[in-house]
Design an enzyme around this catalytic site. Structure first.
Site, PDB file in Angstrom:
ATOM      1  N   VAL A   1      37.599  25.626  18.723  1.00 33.60           N
ATOM      2  CA  VAL A   1      37.234  26.250  20.004  1.00 33.60           C
ATOM      3  C   VAL A   1      38.091  27.506  20.142  1.00 33.60           C
ATOM      4  O   VAL A   1      39.311  27.401  20.261  1.00 33.60           O
ATOM      5  CB  VAL A   1      37.494  25.304  21.203  1.00 33.60           C
ATOM      6  CG1 VAL A   1      37.048  25.981  22.502  1.00 33.60           C
ATOM      7  CG2 VAL A   1      36.792  23.971  21.034  1.00 33.60           C
ATOM      8  N   HIS A   2      37.458  28.667  20.109  1.00 35.49           N
ATOM      9  CA  HIS A   2      38.257  29.894  20.220  1.00 35.49           C
ATOM     10  C   HIS A   2      37.562  31.039  20.940  1.00 35.49           C
ATOM     11  O   HIS A   2      38.213  32.001  21.321  1.00 35.49           O
ATOM     12  CB  HIS A   2      38.680  30.382  18.824  1.00 35.49           C
ATOM     13  CG  HIS A   2      37.587  31.109  18.099  1.00 35.49           C
ATOM     14  ND1 HIS A   2      36.590  30.452  17.416  1.00 35.49           N
ATOM     15  CD2 HIS A   2      37.319  32.436  17.971  1.00 35.49           C
ATOM     16  CE1 HIS A   2      35.763  31.336  16.887  1.00 35.49           C
ATOM     17  NE2 HIS A   2      36.174  32.552  17.213  1.00 35.49           N
TER      18      HIS A   2
END
Length: 347
Positions: free
Chosen positions: A206-207
């Site tokens: 998740v970025h």
């Protein structure tokens, strides 16, 4: 006559793509490369390790520009790249993907009338809230050579009136994956480090800013992963920004096997041994397919629509997987050599 290629990179996905193209440039007579690393990904675990693992020559110019808002970062990069272009006098500037480094390199080159080649041209999510979408659209309209991974990307450009210099060459990420698989199996010890066995876990990342900067979306994404972790371990190599935002927002990461950023060979081995991938990364959606692992995308849309229609990917809040079939658009693992050939012939 030798043509000088100046490559601008700054983030993990670009290092991976540039590794394949740099190898092809080195093996193509009449081409030489100068690499500029903006520093957008500056942590050693997200930068230096990729140059070591993937045999990328050390950058000739390291700018160490990171942090700040999108406008500030892009502006600082633009100001730093311009004098390098004036000094190096390249015949081509090559940019990759959709980061701030991509746009800064393209803007600097366009203002100096240096032709731009955009690797991964034509991708569209049609979500203008994503900074990546703004970067890729502007870069495409500045570029001379559009190096498209899929026919859908070619068609996206055509809809916007971009038809000259457009080539469907396949996906250099597939080239990189083929290079990495055998090396990862021989060199990576990530299984022993994390106490894993193949086909017993999932991998998640998740970025993207649309998730990490929005407390509601970040909490929803983490909750989704925690629910998945009830049935099998979820390995979460955590981006530094995601970790900082989760701590600031008070979002607990309990129930997930959180680790630091991993190198490309370690990630290749993790992907190859996973039962599922959960990600908001564009590149990882495809890498999951290359390893034939089903992927759930933690976004409301994807620029890689063929992974959805061919049953290897789904949107986390959308319909379930369709029937799986092979994707034939990504080429045969020689996209990088097609790029090198086009750079040589297109001037």
């Amino acid at each position: 006559m030798t043509l000088k290629i100046l490559t601008v990179v700054g983030a993990r996905p670009q290092f991976i793509k540039a590794a394949a193209v740099s190898r092809a440039i080195r093996e193509t007579a009449g081409l030489e490369e100068v690499m500029v690393h903006t520093g957008q990904h500056f942590d050693a675990d997200m930068s230096d390790v990729f140059f070591t693992e993937l045999d990328i020559p050390a950058p000739a110019h390291r700018l160490d520009i990171h942090g700040g808002g999108h406008g500030e970062m892009t502006g600082r990069m633009l100001a730093a790249i311009e004098p390098i272009l004036i000094s190096e006098k390249p015949d081509w500037v090559v940019v990759y993907g959709d980061t701030n480094s991509t746009l800064a390199g393209a803007l600097a080159a366009a203002k100096l009338h240096i032709p731009i080649a955009h690797v991964e041209a034509g991708l569209r999510s049609y979500n203008r809230r994503m900074p990546e979408e703004i970067n890729r659209v502007l870069t495409d309209h500045l570029s001379v050579l559009h190096l498209c991974p899929t026919q859908a990307a070619v068609e996206n450009l055509s809809k916007e009136g971009v038809r000259d210099g457009v080539h469907h060459i396949g996906d250099v990420m597939y080239d990189a994956t083929l290079f990495a698989i055998s090396r990862a199996e021989a060199e990576s010890n990530i299984f022993s480090q994390l106490g894993l066995t193949p086909k017993s876990y999932s991998v998640a990342t998740v970025h993207r800013a649309e998730n990490t900067d929005d407390p509601g979306r970040l909490k929803a994404a983490i909750s989704f992963l925690q629910k998945e972790a009830e049935s099998h371990p979820v390995i979460l190599p955590l981006h530094p920004r995601t970790r900082q935002n989760a701590e600031r927002m008070g979002i607990a990461l309990t129930g997930l096997k959180v680790v630091g950023p991993v190198g490309y060979l370690d990630m290749a081995k993790l992907l190859n041994g996973a039962v599922a991938v959960f990600t908001d990364s564009g590149g990882l959606q495809k890498e999951a397919y290359f390893h034939r692992v089903p992927c759930t995308t933690l976004r409301d849309e994807t620029e890689w629509g063929e992974t959805i229609t061919h049953g290897w990917n789904r949107l986390w809040q959308g319909p379930d997987f369709t029937a799986r079939k092979e994707i034939n658009e990504y080429g045969d693992g020689r996209a990088a050599f097609l790029i090198a050939d086009l750079l040589k012939k297109s001037l």
